[in-house]
Design an enzyme around this catalytic site. Structure first.
Site, PDB file in Angstrom:
ATOM      1  N   SER A 172       0.837  -1.195   0.000  1.00  0.00           N
ATOM      2  CA  SER A 172       0.000   0.000   0.000  1.00  0.00           C
ATOM      3  C   SER A 172       0.886   1.264   0.000  1.00  0.00           C
ATOM      4  CB  SER A 172      -0.957  -0.047   1.200  1.00  0.00           C
ATOM      5  OG  SER A 172      -1.906   0.984   1.157  1.00  0.00           O
ATOM      6  N   ASP A 314      -9.191  -4.600  -6.442  1.00  0.00           N
ATOM      7  CA  ASP A 314      -8.695  -3.523  -5.583  1.00  0.00           C
ATOM      8  C   ASP A 314      -9.255  -2.207  -6.117  1.00  0.00           C
ATOM      9  OD1 ASP A 314      -7.223  -1.568  -4.226  1.00  0.00           O
ATOM     10  OD2 ASP A 314      -5.366  -2.718  -4.270  1.00  0.00           O
ATOM     11  N   HIS A 344      -8.062  -4.308  -1.495  1.00  0.00           N
ATOM     12  CA  HIS A 344      -6.808  -3.641  -1.145  1.00  0.00           C
ATOM     13  C   HIS A 344      -6.170  -4.239   0.106  1.00  0.00           C
ATOM     14  CE1 HIS A 344      -3.956  -0.354  -1.493  1.00  0.00           C
ATOM     15  NE2 HIS A 344      -4.099  -0.093  -0.201  1.00  0.00           N
TER      16      HIS A 344
END
Length: 369
Positions: A172, A314, A344
């Site tokens: 991320s 995602d 995600h």
């Protein structure tokens, strides 16, 4: 180099892993503000299988991209066998320096399942380094660029006497920082693994975050900023996960409570908001959320082998963006695609699948599968 000042506990200063100096154009702008840093170091007994562990702080002067020269405090944790290859690990904006429980730091870490015996991130065979992101304590009220985070990591490596990382594993926001590090400090990195992070913020995701920050601002106007932060986190949970997961977990009829409708997911969202508020300063959230949207690099500038991991579904980092990133990386880039209902957040849930990718990506000469 920054000198380590140990505490009163049993100590051993971190070993210098490579005596060579590694010049870097970006790093030439970074100077330490103080020659001293505090460290809490643990060396296990000779008959113990526990790896050495150190947790410390240092102060640097950093020319920030959007905020000028700043004096900043870095907080780090380093765990693993001395002389083992060093891997830097970074997560989302809520992540911190403590990856997983160890003999000396037994509290639960943020990426517990991926660190341990037999894993790619095994402290018996890797030295694992992590830090608290700039701005994570809420004290830095200024725009923070992922380039600033990358330069801070380079300064930390200097302080610890680490000339080069064997790997950088970023999830991320950590993937964005890893891409910046690979772009700005390529001579100091062998391999990058970037999970659910691209070369730019997708406009759809940036719009989500802008609305989340507005929720915080509305809370601040009402002298209830923590309520605004909780609501922002609840919005975020919808973007982290997928409709498929919510359909499976929360497909129950709504309830009427005191004349109001309450849907099945609200307890989950309320808990997520409350937990986040309890551990996150409002200013830290705002500035690190902005940092995601400030992020932009040229993939062609990434000069190290890079494994990009995408997750179908995602909603924050679409597969198409990661395909574009890998195309821009050219022969240095490779793409792995996961199918997961966790969107995600798959990097926190698909432990075995992520570990298999890391095992291959971080394999050193002489290691076998």
């Amino acid at each position: 180099m920054v000198r380590i000042v140990p505490s009163a506990r049993r100590t051993r200063a971190p070993a210098k892993l490579d005596g060579r100096s590694t010049p870097d154009i970006a790093m030439s702008l970074v100077t330490t503000a103080s020659p001293l840093t505090t460290a809490d170091t643990y060396t296990p007994a000779a008959d113990s299988d526990a790896p050495p562990a150190v947790r410390g702080e240092l102060v640097i002067n950093l020319p920030m991209r959007h905020a000028g020269q700043r004096e900043l405090r870095l907080r780090y944790e380093l765990v693993g066998a001395e002389q083992a290859p060093v891997v830097f690990v970074a997560g989302g904006i809520s992540a911190h320096r403590h990856l997983a429980a160890s003999a000396v730091f037994p509290e639960k870490g943020w990426v517990e399942g991926l660190v341990g015996a037999g894993r790619a991130l095994d402290p018996a065979s890797r030295r694992l380094l992590a830090f608290d992101f700039l701005g994570a304590d809420g004290s830095l009220d200024a725009p923070i660029d992922t380039a600033d985070q990358a330069d801070a990591i380079a300064a930390l490596l200097d302080a610890l006497g680490i000339a080069r990382l064997h790997g950088f594993v970023g999830y991320s926001y950590g993937a964005l920082v890893g891409l910046q590090f690979a772009s700005r400090h390529a001579a100091r990195l062998h391999t990058l693994v970037a999970v659910s992070g691209a070369h730019r913020a997708h406009p759809y995701a940036a719009a989500w975050r802008a609305l989340q920050r507005r929720a915080v601002a509305l809370g601040q106007l009402q002298c209830a900023e923590h309520h605004g932060l909780a609501l922002a986190r609840q919005f975020a949970m919808l973007s982290y996960r997928t409709p498929e997961e919510f359909s499976e977990r929360f497909d129950a009829p709504p309830e009427l409570i005191n004349g109001r409708v309450r849907v099945a997911a609200e307890d989950y969202l309320d808990a997520a908001g409350a937990q986040y508020v309890a551990r996150t300063p409002v200013n830290a959230y705002l500035r690190l959320s902005e940092s995601i949207d400030l992020h932009r690099i040229d993939p062609a500038a990434v000069a190290v082998p890079t494994v990009v991991v995408a997750v179908e579904g995602d909603r924050l980092v679409p597969l198409a963006d990661l395909v574009s990133l890998v195309e821009g990386l050219g022969p240095r880039g490779s793409l792995r695609v996961l199918r997961s209902p966790f969107g995600h957040d798959a990097f926190l849930k698909e432990i075995d699948r992520i570990d298999a990718i890391l095992t291959t990506a971080l394999r050193t000469t002489g290691e076998t599968a």
